[in-house]
Design a protein around this motif. Structure first.
Motif, PDB file in Angstrom:
ATOM      1  N   GLY A   1     -50.114  10.225  66.419  1.00 22.12           N
ATOM      2  CA  GLY A   1     -50.222  11.665  66.650  1.00 22.12           C
ATOM      3  C   GLY A   1     -51.523  12.043  67.342  1.00 22.12           C
ATOM      4  N   GLY A   2     -52.606  11.332  67.006  1.00 20.20           N
ATOM      5  CA  GLY A   2     -53.887  11.565  67.646  1.00 20.20           C
ATOM      6  C   GLY A   2     -53.855  11.199  69.117  1.00 20.20           C
ATOM      7  N   ARG A   3     -53.171  10.116  69.435  1.00 21.71           N
ATOM      8  CA  ARG A   3     -53.041   9.708  70.841  1.00 21.71           C
ATOM      9  C   ARG A   3     -52.215  10.737  71.611  1.00 21.71           C
ATOM     10  NH1 ARG A   3     -55.104   4.859  71.789  1.00 21.71           N
ATOM     11  NH2 ARG A   3     -53.991   4.459  73.717  1.00 21.71           N
ATOM     12  N   GLN A   4     -51.162  11.230  70.970  1.00 18.43           N
ATOM     13  CA  GLN A   4     -50.337  12.252  71.630  1.00 18.43           C
ATOM     14  C   GLN A   4     -51.145  13.530  71.858  1.00 18.43           C
ATOM     15  OE1 GLN A   4     -47.038  12.435  68.895  1.00 18.43           O
ATOM     16  NE2 GLN A   4     -45.944  10.768  69.919  1.00 18.43           N
ATOM     17  N   ARG A   5     -51.924  13.949  70.846  1.00 14.33           N
ATOM     18  CA  ARG A   5     -52.749  15.153  70.972  1.00 14.33           C
ATOM     19  C   ARG A   5     -53.790  14.967  72.055  1.00 14.33           C
ATOM     20  NH1 ARG A   5     -55.321  18.979  67.457  1.00 14.33           N
ATOM     21  NH2 ARG A   5     -53.317  19.290  66.475  1.00 14.33           N
ATOM     22  N   ALA A   6     -54.455  13.807  72.063  1.00 14.46           N
ATOM     23  CA  ALA A   6     -55.484  13.540  73.076  1.00 14.46           C
ATOM     24  C   ALA A   6     -54.888  13.587  74.476  1.00 14.46           C
ATOM     25  CB  ALA A   6     -56.141  12.181  72.819  1.00 14.46           C
ATOM     26  N   ALA A   7     -53.722  12.986  74.653  1.00 19.18           N
ATOM     27  CA  ALA A   7     -53.082  12.982  75.977  1.00 19.18           C
ATOM     28  C   ALA A   7     -52.707  14.403  76.404  1.00 19.18           C
ATOM     29  CB  ALA A   7     -51.851  12.076  75.958  1.00 19.18           C
ATOM     30  N   ALA A   8     -52.174  15.189  75.467  1.00 20.83           N
ATOM     31  CA  ALA A   8     -51.803  16.578  75.785  1.00 20.83           C
ATOM     32  C   ALA A   8     -53.044  17.404  76.124  1.00 20.83           C
ATOM     33  CB  ALA A   8     -51.047  17.207  74.616  1.00 20.83           C
ATOM     34  N   MET A   9     -54.103  17.230  75.351  1.00 21.98           N
ATOM     35  CA  MET A   9     -55.339  17.965  75.616  1.00 21.98           C
ATOM     36  C   MET A   9     -55.935  17.553  76.959  1.00 21.98           C
ATOM     37  SD  MET A   9     -57.092  17.986  71.825  1.00 21.98           S
ATOM     38  CE  MET A   9     -58.468  19.061  72.237  1.00 21.98           C
ATOM     39  N   ALA A  10     -55.859  16.264  77.282  1.00 19.90           N
ATOM     40  CA  ALA A  10     -56.392  15.778  78.557  1.00 19.90           C
ATOM     41  C   ALA A  10     -55.600  16.358  79.724  1.00 19.90           C
ATOM     42  CB  ALA A  10     -56.372  14.248  78.592  1.00 19.90           C
ATOM     43  N   ARG A  11     -54.288  16.440  79.579  1.00 23.27           N
ATOM     44  CA  ARG A  11     -53.468  17.049  80.645  1.00 23.27           C
ATOM     45  C   ARG A  11     -53.853  18.505  80.845  1.00 23.27           C
ATOM     46  NH1 ARG A  11     -49.506  13.952  78.187  1.00 23.27           N
ATOM     47  NH2 ARG A  11     -48.756  15.723  76.988  1.00 23.27           N
ATOM     48  N   PHE A  12     -53.994  19.231  79.736  1.00 21.62           N
ATOM     49  CA  PHE A  12     -54.386  20.637  79.836  1.00 21.62           C
ATOM     50  C   PHE A  12     -55.760  20.764  80.482  1.00 21.62           C
ATOM     51  CE2 PHE A  12     -56.775  24.262  78.362  1.00 21.62           C
ATOM     52  CZ  PHE A  12     -55.931  25.308  78.703  1.00 21.62           C
ATOM     53  N   TRP A  13     -56.717  19.972  80.015  1.00 18.17           N
ATOM     54  CA  TRP A  13     -58.089  20.040  80.530  1.00 18.17           C
ATOM     55  C   TRP A  13     -58.106  19.755  82.034  1.00 18.17           C
ATOM     56  CZ3 TRP A  13     -62.668  21.579  78.543  1.00 18.17           C
ATOM     57  CH2 TRP A  13     -63.798  21.305  79.316  1.00 18.17           C
ATOM     58  N   THR A  14     -57.359  18.736  82.459  1.00 14.46           N
ATOM     59  CA  THR A  14     -57.337  18.367  83.875  1.00 14.46           C
ATOM     60  C   THR A  14     -56.809  19.513  84.731  1.00 14.46           C
ATOM     61  OG1 THR A  14     -57.091  16.031  83.318  1.00 14.46           O
ATOM     62  CG2 THR A  14     -56.423  16.701  85.539  1.00 14.46           C
TER      63      THR A  14
END
Length: 128
Positions: free
Chosen positions: A96-109
């Motif tokens: 779940g942490g990896r999924q959250r990190a990936a989603a946050m990274a997409r948003f940030w980018t």
């Protein structure tokens, strides 16, 4: 009764305050990103944030955030005996942490690219 002087236009808050708020808003993503490749103990996370992102964050900020991330199921922790000294608490991303990190990274980018495009005229003017 003496009339009050006309109100001066309110000055913008110092940039330092704005910078603090931006940094605060990005610490969670930075911690998750720091844990992306490997598990780390607290001091290693602090060093990774400082060296990799220029985020100098006090321990009193990081450990409560790690605790919250753990209670949300985004990171897991494990005490590991150190070769020298006391045991260290290592943190690692959960699925779940990896999924959250990936989603946050997409948003940030996307967010930062859009903001960067908006800021382009300011940078052009500063170069003149």
């Amino acid at each position: 009764m003496t009339p009050k002087p006309a109100r001066a236009e309110t000055a913008a808050p110092p940039a330092d305050n704005w910078e603090v708020q931006v940094r605060k808003g990005s610490i969670e993503l930075a911690i998750l990103a720091a844990l992306w490749k490997e598990r780390l103990y607290g001091l290693e996370i602090l060093r990774r944030l400082a060296d990799g992102a220029g985020l100098v964050v006090p321990e009193g900020t990081v450990y409560p955030l790690l605790s919250r991330l753990r209670s949300e199921g985004l990171v897991e922790s494990e005490w590991v005996e150190a070769e020298a000294g006391h045991p260290r608490k290592y943190y690692a991303l959960t699925r779940g942490g990896r999924q959250r990190a990936a989603a946050m990274a997409r948003f940030w980018t996307a967010f930062s690219a859009n903001l960067d495009a908006l800021l382009a005229p300011l940078r052009e003017e500063e170069r003149r």
